[in-house]
Design an enzyme around this catalytic site. Structure first.
Site, PDB file in Angstrom:
ATOM      1  N   GLY A 221     -47.866 -27.946  68.007  1.00  0.00           N
ATOM      2  CA  GLY A 221     -48.211 -28.547  69.297  1.00  0.00           C
ATOM      3  C   GLY A 221     -48.153 -27.493  70.379  1.00  0.00           C
ATOM      4  O   GLY A 221     -48.047 -26.295  70.090  1.00  0.00           O
TER       5      GLY A 221
ATOM      6  N   ALA B 114     -52.347 -16.906  68.617  1.00  0.00           N
ATOM      7  CA  ALA B 114     -51.978 -15.873  69.600  1.00  0.00           C
ATOM      8  C   ALA B 114     -50.464 -15.767  69.717  1.00  0.00           C
ATOM      9  O   ALA B 114     -49.946 -14.794  70.279  1.00  0.00           O
ATOM     10  CB  ALA B 114     -52.585 -16.209  70.955  1.00  0.00           C
ATOM     11  N   CYS B 115     -49.761 -16.714  69.175  1.00  0.00           N
ATOM     12  CA  CYS B 115     -48.290 -16.673  69.199  1.00  0.00           C
ATOM     13  C   CYS B 115     -47.726 -15.571  68.309  1.00  0.00           C
ATOM     14  O   CYS B 115     -46.518 -15.342  68.304  1.00  0.00           O
ATOM     15  CB  CYS B 115     -47.707 -18.010  68.782  1.00  0.00           C
ATOM     16  SG  CYS B 115     -47.717 -19.207  70.127  1.00  0.00           S
TER      17      CYS B 115
ATOM     18  N   TYR C 140     -42.715 -20.626  65.270  1.00  0.00           N
ATOM     19  CA  TYR C 140     -44.145 -20.807  65.027  1.00  0.00           C
ATOM     20  C   TYR C 140     -44.882 -19.479  64.830  1.00  0.00           C
ATOM     21  O   TYR C 140     -45.646 -19.304  63.890  1.00  0.00           O
ATOM     22  CB  TYR C 140     -44.746 -21.573  66.209  1.00  0.00           C
ATOM     23  CG  TYR C 140     -46.190 -21.941  66.045  1.00  0.00           C
ATOM     24  CD1 TYR C 140     -47.167 -21.322  66.822  1.00  0.00           C
ATOM     25  CD2 TYR C 140     -46.579 -22.911  65.143  1.00  0.00           C
ATOM     26  CE1 TYR C 140     -48.496 -21.665  66.688  1.00  0.00           C
ATOM     27  CE2 TYR C 140     -47.913 -23.273  65.003  1.00  0.00           C
ATOM     28  CZ  TYR C 140     -48.871 -22.635  65.787  1.00  0.00           C
ATOM     29  OH  TYR C 140     -50.201 -22.967  65.649  1.00  0.00           O
TER      30      TYR C 140
ATOM     31  N   GLU D 148     -49.021 -32.250  73.171  1.00  0.00           N
ATOM     32  CA  GLU D 148     -50.246 -31.783  73.828  1.00  0.00           C
ATOM     33  C   GLU D 148     -50.041 -30.411  74.484  1.00  0.00           C
ATOM     34  O   GLU D 148     -48.936 -30.062  74.885  1.00  0.00           O
ATOM     35  CB  GLU D 148     -50.717 -32.804  74.870  1.00  0.00           C
ATOM     36  CG  GLU D 148     -49.837 -32.963  76.107  1.00  0.00           C
ATOM     37  CD  GLU D 148     -48.610 -33.839  75.860  1.00  0.00           C
ATOM     38  OE1 GLU D 148     -48.415 -34.306  74.735  1.00  0.00           O
ATOM     39  OE2 GLU D 148     -47.845 -34.020  76.826  1.00  0.00           O
TER      40      GLU D 148
ATOM     41  N   GLN E 115     -47.995 -19.084  85.531  1.00  0.00           N
ATOM     42  CA  GLN E 115     -48.212 -18.652  84.158  1.00  0.00           C
ATOM     43  C   GLN E 115     -49.712 -18.491  83.920  1.00  0.00           C
ATOM     44  O   GLN E 115     -50.492 -19.326  84.378  1.00  0.00           O
ATOM     45  CB  GLN E 115     -47.649 -19.669  83.155  1.00  0.00           C
ATOM     46  CG  GLN E 115     -46.212 -20.083  83.320  1.00  0.00           C
ATOM     47  CD  GLN E 115     -46.070 -21.359  84.127  1.00  0.00           C
ATOM     48  OE1 GLN E 115     -46.194 -21.334  85.345  1.00  0.00           O
ATOM     49  NE2 GLN E 115     -45.833 -22.457  83.458  1.00  0.00           N
TER      50      GLN E 115
ATOM     51  N   ARG F  29     -53.022 -17.974  81.241  1.00  0.00           N
ATOM     52  CA  ARG F  29     -53.524 -18.214  79.891  1.00  0.00           C
ATOM     53  C   ARG F  29     -55.038 -18.119  79.892  1.00  0.00           C
ATOM     54  O   ARG F  29     -55.687 -18.224  80.923  1.00  0.00           O
ATOM     55  CB  ARG F  29     -53.149 -19.620  79.408  1.00  0.00           C
ATOM     56  CG  ARG F  29     -51.691 -19.924  79.196  1.00  0.00           C
ATOM     57  CD  ARG F  29     -51.100 -19.176  78.027  1.00  0.00           C
ATOM     58  NE  ARG F  29     -49.731 -19.605  77.744  1.00  0.00           N
ATOM     59  CZ  ARG F  29     -48.662 -19.169  78.382  1.00  0.00           C
ATOM     60  NH1 ARG F  29     -48.801 -18.284  79.379  1.00  0.00           N
ATOM     61  NH2 ARG F  29     -47.468 -19.599  78.050  1.00  0.00           N
TER      62      ARG F  29
HETATM   63  N1  GKE Z   1     -48.062 -28.379  77.499  1.00  0.00           N
HETATM   64  C1  GKE Z   1     -47.960 -28.331  78.846  1.00  0.00           C
HETATM   65  N2  GKE Z   1     -47.865 -29.496  79.571  1.00  0.00           N
HETATM   66  N3  GKE Z   1     -47.935 -27.097  79.425  1.00  0.00           N
HETATM   67  C2  GKE Z   1     -47.837 -27.068  80.770  1.00  0.00           C
HETATM   68  C3  GKE Z   1     -47.761 -28.242  81.573  1.00  0.00           C
HETATM   69  C4  GKE Z   1     -47.774 -29.500  80.928  1.00  0.00           C
HETATM   70  O1  GKE Z   1     -47.700 -30.573  81.552  1.00  0.00           O
HETATM   71  N4  GKE Z   1     -47.709 -27.851  82.897  1.00  0.00           N
HETATM   72  C5  GKE Z   1     -47.735 -26.515  82.896  1.00  0.00           C
HETATM   73  N5  GKE Z   1     -47.793 -26.039  81.614  1.00  0.00           N
HETATM   74  C6  GKE Z   1     -47.771 -24.611  81.247  1.00  0.00           C
HETATM   75  C7  GKE Z   1     -46.682 -24.289  80.212  1.00  0.00           C
HETATM   76  O2  GKE Z   1     -45.403 -24.232  80.863  1.00  0.00           O
HETATM   77  C8  GKE Z   1     -47.160 -22.939  79.708  1.00  0.00           C
HETATM   78  O3  GKE Z   1     -46.710 -21.913  80.566  1.00  0.00           O
HETATM   79  C9  GKE Z   1     -48.699 -23.061  79.801  1.00  0.00           C
HETATM   80  O4  GKE Z   1     -48.973 -24.224  80.589  1.00  0.00           O
HETATM   81  C10 GKE Z   1     -49.365 -23.243  78.448  1.00  0.00           C
HETATM   82  O5  GKE Z   1     -48.632 -24.201  77.725  1.00  0.00           O
HETATM   83  P1  GKE Z   1     -49.212 -24.758  76.315  1.00  0.00           P
HETATM   84  O6  GKE Z   1     -50.681 -24.889  76.392  1.00  0.00           O
HETATM   85  O7  GKE Z   1     -48.412 -25.971  75.982  1.00  0.00           O
HETATM   86  O8  GKE Z   1     -48.801 -23.659  75.223  1.00  0.00           O
HETATM   87  P2  GKE Z   1     -48.765 -22.061  75.213  1.00  0.00           P
HETATM   88  O9  GKE Z   1     -50.079 -21.491  75.563  1.00  0.00           O
HETATM   89  O10 GKE Z   1     -47.573 -21.567  75.976  1.00  0.00           O
HETATM   90  O11 GKE Z   1     -48.424 -21.812  73.665  1.00  0.00           O
HETATM   91  C11 GKE Z   1     -49.327 -22.302  72.680  1.00  0.00           C
HETATM   92  O12 GKE Z   1     -50.207 -21.216  72.353  1.00  0.00           O
HETATM   93  C12 GKE Z   1     -51.127 -21.550  71.321  1.00  0.00           C
HETATM   94  C13 GKE Z   1     -51.971 -20.325  71.000  1.00  0.00           C
HETATM   95  O13 GKE Z   1     -52.585 -19.867  72.182  1.00  0.00           O
HETATM   96  C14 GKE Z   1     -48.494 -22.728  71.470  1.00  0.00           C
HETATM   97  O14 GKE Z   1     -47.692 -23.850  71.854  1.00  0.00           O
HETATM   98  C15 GKE Z   1     -49.385 -23.095  70.314  1.00  0.00           C
HETATM   99  O15 GKE Z   1     -50.036 -24.308  70.586  1.00  0.00           O
HETATM  100  C16 GKE Z   1     -50.433 -22.037  70.050  1.00  0.00           C
HETATM  101  O16 GKE Z   1     -49.813 -20.934  69.436  1.00  0.00           O
END
Ligand code: GKE
Length: 343
Positions: free
Chosen positions: A79, A119-120, A150, A192, A221, A223
């Site tokens: 997730g 990407a993790c 993960y 999610e 943050q 991305r």
């Molecule tokens: N999930 C979520 N929900 N993230 C939030 C929220 C919210 O309501 N509000 C802000 N964010 C911020 C998170 O704190 C984080 O900094 C950024 O959005 C992305 O969170 P994400 O999409 O849940 O996951 P990440 O990109 O940090 O990590 C994911 O990377 C993927 C590969 O790119 C992993 O959890 C895996 O799903 C996967 O490896």
């Protein structure tokens, strides 16, 4: 001879879209497998052979690889950051799936095997707040320091795919997915990822009239987010390519979370007051995909703009939220899910 393709994790977000694309292409037989019961699959097709099995169990893998020419392993207990930070053991248990599938694929002579990495796997020090350039290239996975849990499982499984190819002749292809988003995915409940979560929160604000939004961290943050159609197209291109080493599959369009919220507000036609939740999971400070290698090798890269992809995603999530509100069902808004292995 019509090819038989196994999609492991077919009940999931990316797996469901892959089955839909292969079904639409109409040139292969599909075997769709997931641990979830069919009524929990994001996309289920009556005319596709579908099985509900636990691929952590080797006998289940032995059963599903029979007669198969190609395997896409998209199966994992996973997730967004709200899930993987709190369930590191569960994420590492995913190694059983890929290991059992590789072993059984070798036994029956499967031709090609795709593994969805992430990407993790990239080094944490290249993604912290000291950095300015967050575009990660494939060699940035070593010296190894992946996401705890993960990321380590994904990196280990990448190497298992490589050695299966070197030692056993199974053609393996590995792509490191950078945060896919789109319709027919998880949008609530704690697993999610950010694009779906932000769309849900904006839709809920629009429907409820309570024009405020909770954002995890401080919103700075960074991305990049890959639209699902690009994810599927890239996966198919990589599978049938001669690229034998792990390769990025992600967008190079990097945004802050605050900027993504502004895009969602523009799509929804509303402005929201923003509350920041410092105690919520934030993961790395920044991460994006360096697409030099995929451009050089495939002369292609994910190209759907975040605005266009989010507009399609928001439209679908808005309808899901509206449906939930109509049924007066509770929409999970808190982060964090119960720990799967907690005593
Ligand atoms: N999930 C979520 N929900 N993230 C939030 C929220 C919210 O309501 N509000 C802000 N964010 C911020 C998170 O704190 C984080 O900094 C950024 O959005 C992305 O969170 P994400 O999409 O849940 O996951 P990440 O990109 O940090 O990590 C994911 O990377 C993927 C590969 O790119 C992993 O959890 C895996 O799903 C996967 O490896």
């Amino acid at each position: 001879m019509v090819k038989k393709i196994l999609v492991a994790g077919a009940g999931g977000f990316i797996g469901g879209h892959l089955v839909a694309r292969l079904r639409e292409r109409g040139d292969c037989e599909i075997r769709a497998v997931d641990i979830k019961p069919f009524d929990q699959w994001h996309q289920y097709f009556d005319d596709v052979e579908s099985l509900c099995l636990d691929l952590r169990e080797r006998p289940c893998c032995e059963k599903v690889v029979v007669g198969v020419d190609e395997i896409y392993n998209l199966a994992a207990d996973m997730g967004g950051i709200g899930f993987i930070e709190g369930n590191k053991f569960a994420c590492m248990v995913n190694v059983l799936i890929n290991t059992n599938l590789l072993l059984t694929a070798n036994e029956v002579g499967v031709e090609r095997f795709f593994f969805s990495s992430s990407a993790c796997v990239y080094r944490g020090d290249l993604q912290n707040s000291d950095q300015t350039n967050f575009a990660l290239k494939e060699s940035d996975a070593y010296p190894a320091d992946p996401e705890d849990g993960y990321g380590w499982e994904k990196l280990f499984s990448e190497r298992m795919c490589r050695h299966a190819m070197e030692d056993c002749g199974l053609i393996t292809r590995v792509a490191r997915f950078h945060n896919s988003y789109g319709s027919h995915g998880t949008w609530s409940g704690g697993r999610e990822k950010a694009p779906a979560a932000i769309c849900r929160k904006v839709a809920f604000a629009s429907i409820s009239g309570n024009h405020s939004i909770e954002i995890w961290g401080d919103g700075t943050q960074k991305r990049s987010f890959m639209y699902i159609d690009d994810n599927i197209e890239g996966m198919l291109r990589i599978m049938y390519s001669d690229i034998s080493e792990p390769i990025n599959l992600g967008s190079a369009e990097m945004v802050t979370i605050n900027e993504m919220v502004s895009i969602a507000e523009d799509i929804a036609g509303i402005k929201l007051s923003r509350r920041y939740r410092a105690d919520a999971p934030i993961g790395v400070a920044g991460r994006s995909s360096d697409n030099s290698m995929i451009l050089e090798r495939l002369n292609w890269e994910p190209s759907t703009s975040l605005y266009d992809g989010l507009a399609k995603t928001y439209e679908w999530i808005y309808d899901q939220v509206l449906g939930s509100v109509a049924k007066n069902s509770r929409i999970e808004t808190a982060y964090g899910v119960s720990r799967l292995y907690a005593k």
